[in-house]
Design a protein around this motif. Structure first.
Motif, short mmCIF file in Angstrom:
data_model
loop_
_atom_site.label_atom_id
_atom_site.label_comp_id
_atom_site.label_asym_id
_atom_site.label_seq_id
_atom_site.Cartn_x
_atom_site.Cartn_y
_atom_site.Cartn_z
N ASP A 7 -10.44 -2.44 5.33
CA ASP A 7 -9.72 -2.28 4.05
C ASP A 7 -8.27 -2.73 4.18
OD1 ASP A 7 -11.95 -1.32 2.82
OD2 ASP A 7 -11.33 0.79 2.82
N MET A 8 -7.63 -2.38 5.29
CA MET A 8 -6.22 -2.72 5.46
C MET A 8 -6.04 -4.22 5.70
SD MET A 8 -4.94 0.58 7.71
CE MET A 8 -3.20 0.37 7.36
N TYR A 42 -2.94 4.14 0.63
CA TYR A 42 -4.40 4.03 0.63
C TYR A 42 -5.04 5.39 0.36
CZ TYR A 42 -3.63 -0.42 3.11
OH TYR A 42 -3.23 -1.68 3.47
N ASN A 74 -6.51 -6.06 2.49
CA ASN A 74 -5.29 -5.92 1.68
C ASN A 74 -4.22 -6.90 2.16
OD1 ASN A 74 -3.61 -4.84 -0.29
ND2 ASN A 74 -2.89 -3.18 1.01
#
Length: 345
Positions: free
Chosen positions: A188-189, A174, A192
């Motif tokens: 964000d993680m 990242y 994903n």
């Protein structure tokens, strides 16, 4: 009698005219030279500069000067003022060096080119290990990150109905902003994770098993994930304790984190197993409790998740990790004892 020297008058007038033109040109040329010339040619490491929302140009210049990334605060302020840059400076954390010109510095902070850090989150890391990595790379505050990982209201806001973010922080490389809001990092993680798993759609039980697999699997043996998955599934079918060391280590990390929240005592992430961890009173202790732990104990990759969903067809009930890191399997206790004698003694 007073004589008027017309020749002298013309000469003075000419000089005055030249000065009126040349002085502004000299000043403009000097400012231009200052604006586009590096302030130092001696190589220096960039420094992290935080610009808060609503900071005035004067406050920003003062901070830059104190951090020794500009050498003339008055000229730097003047350029920002007359250019109108002061109205467009964006908040954020920036890497700024005295080797940069004032114009370049203004270009960065006006266009919001904030400092970033590239981090690789390896498969099998838990939220405590990830928090350490993010903190060391100045991405976000460790304590705030962990709090948000357990913040039920926040997790629901990103469509995550689980006790924590454990298991959903997908391992990958990242690029995050320095001093990011932990909410943005987690989001964000998690996004994903959903992107990588949208085709297979694992359930929560799959993630728990996958997290056990990724912690126990032999990295050198690609198909060991399927075999370990079969051991877990086979034991669950006959209501046999899983006896997984990694889960006991995780139990200790959870305990240490709770103590940290309660007492504020500093702690280090526990990575290695100790005999006393086998007796820790926790739902994560699979030596004392039957079945799966209540949550994932790490963040698995797609291979481990698929192995959890589709275990190898074996009768294995036991395995050991040799001193070289290889995983040896057996389908009965006598075979396990033989493997221990052969590989661990």
């Amino acid at each position: 009698m007073c004589y008027f020297d017309y020749t002298l008058y013309k000469r003075v007038k000419k000089i005055t005219f030249i000065l009126k033109i040349s002085i502004p040109i000299i000043i403009i040329a000097y400012l231009f030279l200052y604006a586009f010339t590096p302030q130092s040619f001696i190589t220096s490491k960039p420094k992290l500069i935080v610009i808060n929302k609503g900071s005035s140009l004067k406050e920003i210049v003062y901070r830059l000067y104190n951090k020794k990334v500009i050498n003339n605060p008055y000229l730097f302020y003047f350029i920002g003022f007359i250019s109108g840059y002061s109205r467009y400076i964006q908040e954020g954390t920036y890497y700024i060096s005295i080797n940069e010109s004032p114009a370049k510095i203004y270009h960065e902070i006006v266009n919001g080119r904030v400092a970033t850090s590239k981090v690789s989150i390896a498969p099998g890391l838990n939220i405590f290990e990830i928090a350490e990595i993010l903190s060391k790379n100045h991405i976000t505050n460790k304590k705030l990150f962990l709090k948000k990982c357990y913040d039920k209201k926040f997790l629901l806001s990103i469509k995550l109905d689980a006790p924590s973010a454990e298991g959903f922080l997908y391992p990958d490389t990242y690029i995050f902003k320095i001093n990011s809001n932990p909410k943005d990092v987690i989001k964000d993680m998690v996004n994903n994770f959903y992107l990588k798993t949208k085709k297979i759609k694992p359930n929560y039980k799959d993630l728990i098993i996958a997290s056990l697999i990724i912690k126990e699997a032999d990295e050198k043996l690609k198909n060991s994930t399927g075999f370990i998955s079969s051991v877990i599934h086979n034991r669950l079918k006959i209501n046999m304790p899983l006896d997984i060391d990694s889960a006991s280590i995780y139990a200790m990390n959870v305990k240490m984190y709770k103590n940290y929240l309660r007492d504020g005592n500093a702690y280090n992430v526990i990575l290695n197993m100790k005999p006393r961890y086998l007796k820790v009173k926790s739902a994560y202790n699979t030596y004392l409790h039957y079945g799966l732990p209540p949550t994932p104990i790490a963040n698995p990759d797609i291979e481990a998740i698929e192995a959890a969903m589709h275990p190898a067809k074996t009768k294995y009930l036991y395995y050991i990790s040799t001193k070289t890191g290889k995983t040896i399997f057996s389908d009965n206790l006598s075979g396990q004892i033989k493997n221990i004698d052969k590989y661990l003694k």
